[in-house]
Design a protein around this motif. Structure first.
Motif, PDB file in Angstrom:
ATOM      1  N   CYS A 145     -55.911  54.024   6.572  1.00  0.00           N
ATOM      2  CA  CYS A 145     -55.749  53.343   5.273  1.00  0.00           C
ATOM      3  C   CYS A 145     -54.606  53.957   4.466  1.00  0.00           C
ATOM      4  N   SER A 146     -54.460  55.248   4.518  1.00  0.00           N
ATOM      5  CA  SER A 146     -53.379  55.915   3.799  1.00  0.00           C
ATOM      6  C   SER A 146     -52.019  55.459   4.318  1.00  0.00           C
ATOM      7  N   GLU A 147     -51.898  55.395   5.624  1.00  0.00           N
ATOM      8  CA  GLU A 147     -50.637  54.938   6.229  1.00  0.00           C
ATOM      9  C   GLU A 147     -50.381  53.461   5.915  1.00  0.00           C
ATOM     10  N   ILE A 148     -51.432  52.648   5.958  1.00  0.00           N
ATOM     11  CA  ILE A 148     -51.300  51.227   5.613  1.00  0.00           C
ATOM     12  C   ILE A 148     -50.840  51.092   4.158  1.00  0.00           C
ATOM     13  N   GLU A 149     -51.451  51.869   3.263  1.00  0.00           N
ATOM     14  CA  GLU A 149     -51.080  51.820   1.854  1.00  0.00           C
ATOM     15  C   GLU A 149     -49.613  52.226   1.661  1.00  0.00           C
ATOM     16  N   ASP A 150     -49.168  53.285   2.352  1.00  0.00           N
ATOM     17  CA  ASP A 150     -47.765  53.709   2.255  1.00  0.00           C
ATOM     18  C   ASP A 150     -46.823  52.598   2.706  1.00  0.00           C
ATOM     19  N   ARG A 151     -47.177  51.944   3.785  1.00  0.00           N
ATOM     20  CA  ARG A 151     -46.332  50.851   4.282  1.00  0.00           C
ATOM     21  C   ARG A 151     -46.299  49.685   3.298  1.00  0.00           C
TER      22      ARG A 151
END
Length: 178
Positions: A42-48
């Motif tokens: 989720c953190s990586e998705i949010e960054d993207r």
């Protein structure tokens, strides 16, 4: 404990992640509620998303690949692969569980599998690999490579012994045992 589906949905909501249902489903499909993996993905998705990238189910696959299935150096996958590589009983148990073979491990091995985060218990008390990330990180191909490498060391030890090179033979046997 892993999030069940409603806890996972609450996590997504409380994190203020507004994602298409297919994306949310895909994250859960990969992580099965594992809090660490869920958080990382989720953190990586949010960054993207914040970088302006369009987010879809394929994005989740790419994120999981990047985080867990390239270098295998991120928790919990790194620890799990190290354990499986070092312990032939664990390795054999993973294969037995994956293919529902008889000879499922004894309670001691079951405990190791559970405590390492490799397995979970499902209906009827059956063991299954905990989530898709772990399942793919412990691929049949990788397990086979480990087994072949260890067999090769034993064969080298046998050859060294047969040729009278006992010191080398001992080193190979010790390496195989470790």
């Amino acid at each position: 404990e892993d999030f069940d589906r409603s806890e996972f949905n609450d996590f997504i909501k409380k994190a203020d992640l507004v994602l298409p249902n297919l994306v949310v489903d895909k994250i859960y499909e990969w992580a099965s509620g594992n809090p660490r993996i869920t958080w990382d993905v989720c953190s990586e998705i949010e960054d993207r998303f914040l970088d302006g990238e369009s987010i879809n189910a394929t994005t989740v696959d790419k994120v999981v690949e990047k985080l867990y299935l390239r270098e295998y150096d991120r928790a919990p996958v790194d620890h799990i692969r190290t354990l499986v590589e070092a312990d032939i009983q664990i390795r054999n148990a993973v294969v037995a569980i994956r293919y529902s073979r008889s000879g499922i491990p004894d309670d001691k091995i079951k405990s190791k599998l559970y405590l390492a985060g490799i397995t979970k218990t499902v209906e009827n008390g059956e063991l299954t690999i905990k989530n898709r990330v772990i399942d793919e990180a412990l691929s049949d191909r990788w397990i086979e490579q480990i087994s072949l490498a260890q067999k090769s060391i034993v064969l080298l030890a046998n050859e060294a012994y047969a040729s009278g090179n006992y010191e080398q033979s001992i080193r190979f046997y010790e390496e195989a045992l470790s």
